[in-house]
Design a protein around this motif. Structure first.
Motif, PDB file in Angstrom:
ATOM      1  N   TRP A   2       0.846  -1.197   0.000  1.00  0.00           N
ATOM      2  CA  TRP A   2       0.000   0.000   0.000  1.00  0.00           C
ATOM      3  C   TRP A   2       0.884   1.251   0.000  1.00  0.00           C
ATOM      4  O   TRP A   2       2.004   1.223   0.506  1.00  0.00           O
ATOM      5  CB  TRP A   2      -0.834   0.058   1.282  1.00  0.00           C
ATOM      6  CG  TRP A   2      -1.721  -1.099   1.556  1.00  0.00           C
ATOM      7  CD1 TRP A   2      -3.063  -1.176   1.288  1.00  0.00           C
ATOM      8  CD2 TRP A   2      -1.389  -2.338   2.216  1.00  0.00           C
ATOM      9  NE1 TRP A   2      -3.574  -2.380   1.726  1.00  0.00           N
ATOM     10  CE2 TRP A   2      -2.573  -3.114   2.298  1.00  0.00           C
ATOM     11  CE3 TRP A   2      -0.211  -2.884   2.731  1.00  0.00           C
ATOM     12  CZ2 TRP A   2      -2.612  -4.377   2.885  1.00  0.00           C
ATOM     13  CZ3 TRP A   2      -0.245  -4.148   3.306  1.00  0.00           C
ATOM     14  CH2 TRP A   2      -1.431  -4.876   3.382  1.00  0.00           C
ATOM     15  N   ILE A  11      -4.346   4.185   4.248  1.00  0.00           N
ATOM     16  CA  ILE A  11      -5.047   4.963   5.278  1.00  0.00           C
ATOM     17  C   ILE A  11      -4.230   6.204   5.596  1.00  0.00           C
ATOM     18  O   ILE A  11      -3.035   6.100   5.876  1.00  0.00           O
ATOM     19  CB  ILE A  11      -5.187   4.114   6.557  1.00  0.00           C
ATOM     20  CG1 ILE A  11      -5.974   2.847   6.242  1.00  0.00           C
ATOM     21  CG2 ILE A  11      -5.859   4.906   7.656  1.00  0.00           C
ATOM     22  CD1 ILE A  11      -5.865   1.805   7.334  1.00  0.00           C
ATOM     23  N   ILE A  58       1.397  11.931  10.451  1.00  0.00           N
ATOM     24  CA  ILE A  58       2.700  12.151   9.807  1.00  0.00           C
ATOM     25  C   ILE A  58       2.856  13.646   9.530  1.00  0.00           C
ATOM     26  O   ILE A  58       1.923  14.426   9.706  1.00  0.00           O
ATOM     27  CB  ILE A  58       2.915  11.292   8.534  1.00  0.00           C
ATOM     28  CG1 ILE A  58       1.848  11.552   7.482  1.00  0.00           C
ATOM     29  CG2 ILE A  58       2.981   9.818   8.894  1.00  0.00           C
ATOM     30  CD1 ILE A  58       2.142  10.871   6.150  1.00  0.00           C
ATOM     31  N   PRO A  81      -2.761   5.124  11.901  1.00  0.00           N
ATOM     32  CA  PRO A  81      -2.826   4.225  10.743  1.00  0.00           C
ATOM     33  C   PRO A  81      -2.015   2.940  10.951  1.00  0.00           C
ATOM     34  O   PRO A  81      -2.483   1.849  10.629  1.00  0.00           O
ATOM     35  CB  PRO A  81      -2.232   5.059   9.604  1.00  0.00           C
ATOM     36  CG  PRO A  81      -2.543   6.472   9.983  1.00  0.00           C
ATOM     37  CD  PRO A  81      -2.451   6.517  11.487  1.00  0.00           C
ATOM     38  N   LYS A  92      11.618   9.266  16.550  1.00  0.00           N
ATOM     39  CA  LYS A  92      12.942   8.739  16.203  1.00  0.00           C
ATOM     40  C   LYS A  92      13.908   8.928  17.370  1.00  0.00           C
ATOM     41  O   LYS A  92      14.706   8.054  17.687  1.00  0.00           O
ATOM     42  CB  LYS A  92      13.422   9.498  14.970  1.00  0.00           C
ATOM     43  CG  LYS A  92      14.400   8.834  14.055  1.00  0.00           C
ATOM     44  CD  LYS A  92      14.054   7.435  13.628  1.00  0.00           C
ATOM     45  CE  LYS A  92      14.455   7.088  12.229  1.00  0.00           C
ATOM     46  NZ  LYS A  92      13.923   5.841  11.731  1.00  0.00           N
ATOM     47  N   LYS A 103      15.957  -1.208  16.106  1.00  0.00           N
ATOM     48  CA  LYS A 103      16.581  -0.224  16.993  1.00  0.00           C
ATOM     49  C   LYS A 103      16.037  -0.256  18.405  1.00  0.00           C
ATOM     50  O   LYS A 103      16.768  -0.094  19.361  1.00  0.00           O
ATOM     51  CB  LYS A 103      16.307   1.175  16.438  1.00  0.00           C
ATOM     52  CG  LYS A 103      17.449   1.740  15.661  1.00  0.00           C
ATOM     53  CD  LYS A 103      17.431   3.241  15.612  1.00  0.00           C
ATOM     54  CE  LYS A 103      16.532   3.809  14.543  1.00  0.00           C
ATOM     55  NZ  LYS A 103      17.047   3.794  13.196  1.00  0.00           N
TER      56      LYS A 103
HETATM   57  P1  NAD Z   1      10.001   7.180   2.432  1.00  0.00           P
HETATM   58  O1  NAD Z   1       9.451   8.446   2.943  1.00  0.00           O
HETATM   59  O2  NAD Z   1      10.775   7.193   1.171  1.00  0.00           O
HETATM   60  O3  NAD Z   1       8.838   6.125   2.242  1.00  0.00           O
HETATM   61  C1  NAD Z   1       7.715   6.064   3.056  1.00  0.00           C
HETATM   62  C2  NAD Z   1       6.497   5.835   2.168  1.00  0.00           C
HETATM   63  O4  NAD Z   1       5.375   5.661   3.026  1.00  0.00           O
HETATM   64  C3  NAD Z   1       6.175   6.989   1.255  1.00  0.00           C
HETATM   65  O5  NAD Z   1       6.070   6.525  -0.080  1.00  0.00           O
HETATM   66  C4  NAD Z   1       4.824   7.507   1.766  1.00  0.00           C
HETATM   67  O6  NAD Z   1       4.017   7.982   0.723  1.00  0.00           O
HETATM   68  C5  NAD Z   1       4.265   6.266   2.405  1.00  0.00           C
HETATM   69  N1  NAD Z   1       3.258   6.442   3.455  1.00  0.00           N
HETATM   70  C6  NAD Z   1       3.168   7.357   4.448  1.00  0.00           C
HETATM   71  N2  NAD Z   1       2.107   7.118   5.246  1.00  0.00           N
HETATM   72  C7  NAD Z   1       1.507   6.008   4.749  1.00  0.00           C
HETATM   73  C8  NAD Z   1       0.389   5.246   5.132  1.00  0.00           C
HETATM   74  N3  NAD Z   1      -0.357   5.591   6.177  1.00  0.00           N
HETATM   75  N4  NAD Z   1       0.071   4.156   4.410  1.00  0.00           N
HETATM   76  C9  NAD Z   1       0.821   3.788   3.335  1.00  0.00           C
HETATM   77  N5  NAD Z   1       1.891   4.483   2.915  1.00  0.00           N
HETATM   78  C10 NAD Z   1       2.236   5.566   3.620  1.00  0.00           C
HETATM   79  O7  NAD Z   1      10.870   6.574   3.630  1.00  0.00           O
HETATM   80  P2  NAD Z   1      11.938   5.378   3.622  1.00  0.00           P
HETATM   81  O8  NAD Z   1      13.286   5.974   3.484  1.00  0.00           O
HETATM   82  O9  NAD Z   1      11.519   4.312   2.690  1.00  0.00           O
HETATM   83  O10 NAD Z   1      11.808   4.900   5.124  1.00  0.00           O
HETATM   84  C11 NAD Z   1      10.600   4.299   5.547  1.00  0.00           C
HETATM   85  C12 NAD Z   1      10.489   4.244   7.053  1.00  0.00           C
HETATM   86  O11 NAD Z   1      11.501   3.408   7.556  1.00  0.00           O
HETATM   87  C13 NAD Z   1      10.627   5.585   7.749  1.00  0.00           C
HETATM   88  O12 NAD Z   1       9.685   5.701   8.776  1.00  0.00           O
HETATM   89  C14 NAD Z   1      11.980   5.524   8.342  1.00  0.00           C
HETATM   90  O13 NAD Z   1      12.105   6.297   9.525  1.00  0.00           O
HETATM   91  C15 NAD Z   1      12.101   4.047   8.648  1.00  0.00           C
HETATM   92  N6  NAD Z   1      13.500   3.667   8.758  1.00  0.00           N
HETATM   93  C16 NAD Z   1      14.330   3.740   7.680  1.00  0.00           C
HETATM   94  C17 NAD Z   1      15.656   3.388   7.813  1.00  0.00           C
HETATM   95  C18 NAD Z   1      16.583   3.445   6.631  1.00  0.00           C
HETATM   96  O14 NAD Z   1      16.159   3.735   5.539  1.00  0.00           O
HETATM   97  N7  NAD Z   1      17.860   3.151   6.812  1.00  0.00           N
HETATM   98  C19 NAD Z   1      16.140   2.979   9.051  1.00  0.00           C
HETATM   99  C20 NAD Z   1      15.264   2.911  10.126  1.00  0.00           C
HETATM  100  C21 NAD Z   1      13.945   3.240   9.948  1.00  0.00           C
END
Ligand code: NAD
Length: 517
Positions: free
Chosen positions: A146, A184, A190, A268, A360, A473
């Protein structure tokens, strides 16, 4: 992947009266040795060896597994999808440094080995971790999910700017046919700066209807792709923390009622988690927010559904959980850990908003607690190193995150040691292999059961999969049990649980055979 495909299966069999291989199962009988310590009034302790006999049963048939990502169109989701397609299609691509082929570097199951034992000459024999028990090959995952953004996966990959263009070019056609399901969106959870990408939404405000909608999506995906199992993983944006309110999210029944009433504090991510729990589909939270409010954990236990979280442990924190473990166990006293990050991807943009950054910050903050508490020679009761985490959004560096860390330590005779680190790499290339490991291990845990002498039949492990801690983490553990953050202990737990399931004793580093006459 090429190497793994040519490996005979199983790569090894255990020859022991305590281990039995049937067509369906691996059955093992295992003595778990521990030490029970009792503190006496005079300050001394009594240590007693204990032994508990466990039986383990692992289903041998590796099922057809679907991975559904919430936030599929994000940097992690699109990077992982392109990478798996590169493996499936055995692609190669060129950059200025030459021809590249797909790998699974950074995945502990796919790219690390385990010491199985020693050969007749006393030399160590290692096997890939993926060969310890029957596990899904990530190249066989069926992908879906999604996103609140309607872009197809080719457009998302382009937007993410992570992978080399020559690779993107070759997977774009297939990825353009993959479109995330509507999701959702409760804007309060966010950052406001995400609003312009929210164009793919499930309508309405009825939270119970939203749960049922997600449940149907999972069932439809399973049926359409002829899957045995689905695992759902949250890799969507970091949400703000949900407020913990008595009567709303403190117990299973209160949480269910809050969903029926569409209470504003139900996030969500908690809707997705509830849908999965009710559907018997494992759910893993890769972001830091408190998706698993106490009522949801109770519900997972009630349904014996698997849950795991929180927050992928990819870069700075992974280093911290290795380095502080080393320092404290070397008798060196970290007194300040100062962590600074800047990044320019959409995650960074979302985290530039205070309430999401706060999630975070909390997730990153507890990582050294257990290591510090374990050493009362260095730290007085309740004494902690200063620990600061800063994150800044710098669009021009994109997905290439910069992490600067300073470890200030007290050393011998009033001396000081300052260790300074500068880490640069694509965030999504660290997170994607963790997503693979989380799904592979979670799937395996759905096929691994245990029994003690007192139990009439086999049971699954506890709902909260603390075995996933290595990849997370702020690892969730079953209520009332201690959190382990130290990376080496987390890896040892994985290795030894896999060994126990095939009836092998826990790995130890005594090497007695090499130390005696
Ligand atoms: P990103 O912002 O590129 O991707 C997140 C996606 O989620 C976006 O496409 C957004 O449109 C979508 N989204 C937001 N709310 C939503 C919802 N309710 N339902 C469905 N989709 C939704 O971020 P990313 O770099 O891919 O990272 C994703 C998550 O992983 C973040 O929360 C980040 O903090 C966590 N994270 C990433 C890393 C890393 O990349 N190394 C490490 C730890 C945690």
């Amino acid at each position: 992947a090429a190497a793994a495909a040519s490996v005979p299966s199983p790569l090894f069999k255990v020859n022991s009266p305590n281990v039995q291989y049937t067509d369906e199962h691996i059955l093992s009988k295992y003595s778990y040795f521990n030490t029970l310590v009792t503190k006496q009034a005079d300050g001394t302790m009594i240590a007693e060896p204990t032994e508990t006999v466990y039986e383990f049963k692992t289903e041998r048939k590796v099922p057809r597994v679907g991975m559904m990502m919430v936030g599929w169109g994000g940097n992690n989701g699109s990077t992982l999808t392109a990478s798996i397609l590169a493996h499936k299609n055995k692609l190669t691509w060129r950059t200025k440094s030459g021809v590249h082929k797909p790998n699974y570097f950074g995945s502990v199951t796919q790219s690390s080995t385990v010491r199985l034992g020693v050969d007749a000459e006393g030399a160590d024999v290692h096997v890939p971790m993926s060969q310890m028990l029957p596990m899904v090959n990530p190249t066989d995952f069926v992908l879906g999910g999604w996103d609140i953004s309607s872009k197809n996966l080719a457009e998302s990959m382009d937007r993410a700017k992570v992978l080399a263009y020559d690779l993107q070019r070759q997977v774009a056609d297939e990825m353009s046919k993959m479109t995330p399901l509507p999701s959702i969106y409760y804007p309060d959870f966010i950052a406001a700066n995400q609003e312009d990408r929210a164009d793919n939404l499930i309508p309405g405000n009825d939270k119970r209807a939203h749960v049922n909608h997600i449940r149907k999506d999972i069932r439809d995906f399973k049926a359409a792709n002829n899957l045995d199992k689905v695992i759902v993983i949250w890799t969507a944006n970091t949400e703000r923390f949900a407020e913990l309110i008595d009567g709303v999210n403190d117990t299973a029944d209160n949480f269910l009622a809050a969903v029926e009433n569409s209470h504003e504090e139900v996030a969500p991510s908690s809707i997705f988690a509830l849908a999965c729990i009710e559907e018997g589909t494992p759910f893993i939270n890769g972001s830091p927010q408190n998706t698993f409010v106490p009522g949801l954990i109770q519900l997972a236990e009630r349904h014996k559904a698997f849950i795991g979280g929180d927050d992928f442990k990819s870069g700075q924190t992974k280093m911290k959980s290795a380095l502080v473990d080393f320092l404290v166990n070397a008798g060196i006293k970290p007194v300040a850990i100062t962590s600074y990050n800047h990044l320019g991807n959409n995650d960074g943009k979302n985290l530039s908003s205070h309430r999401q950054f706060r999630s975070k910050e909390i997730s990153k903050s507890t990582v050294v607690d257990d290591m510090v508490a374990a050493n009362d020679l260095l730290y007085a009761k309740d004494e902690h190193p200063d620990h600061t985490v800063v994150i800044k959004y710098v669009p021009s560096v994109g997905d290439s995150k910069r992490a600067l860390d300073e470890y200030e330590c007290d050393i011998f005779m009033g001396g000081r040691q300052s260790i300074s680190m500068y880490n640069i790499c694509e965030d999504s290339l660290l997170a994607s292999p963790l997503i693979i490991d989380l799904v592979i291990m979670t799937e395996l845990m759905t096929r691994l059961q245990y029994k003690t002498i007192d139990m009439p039949k086999f049971s699954t492990f506890h709902s909260v999969l603390s075995i996933l801690s290595y990849m997370l983490k702020a690892p969730m553990v079953s209520p009332g049990t201690p959190v382990v953050n130290a990376l080496s202990r987390q890896r040892t737990a994985i290795e030894n649980i896999f060994r126990a399931a095939v009836g092998l004793s826990a790995n130890n580093e005594m090497g007695l055979e090499h130390k005696v006459w």
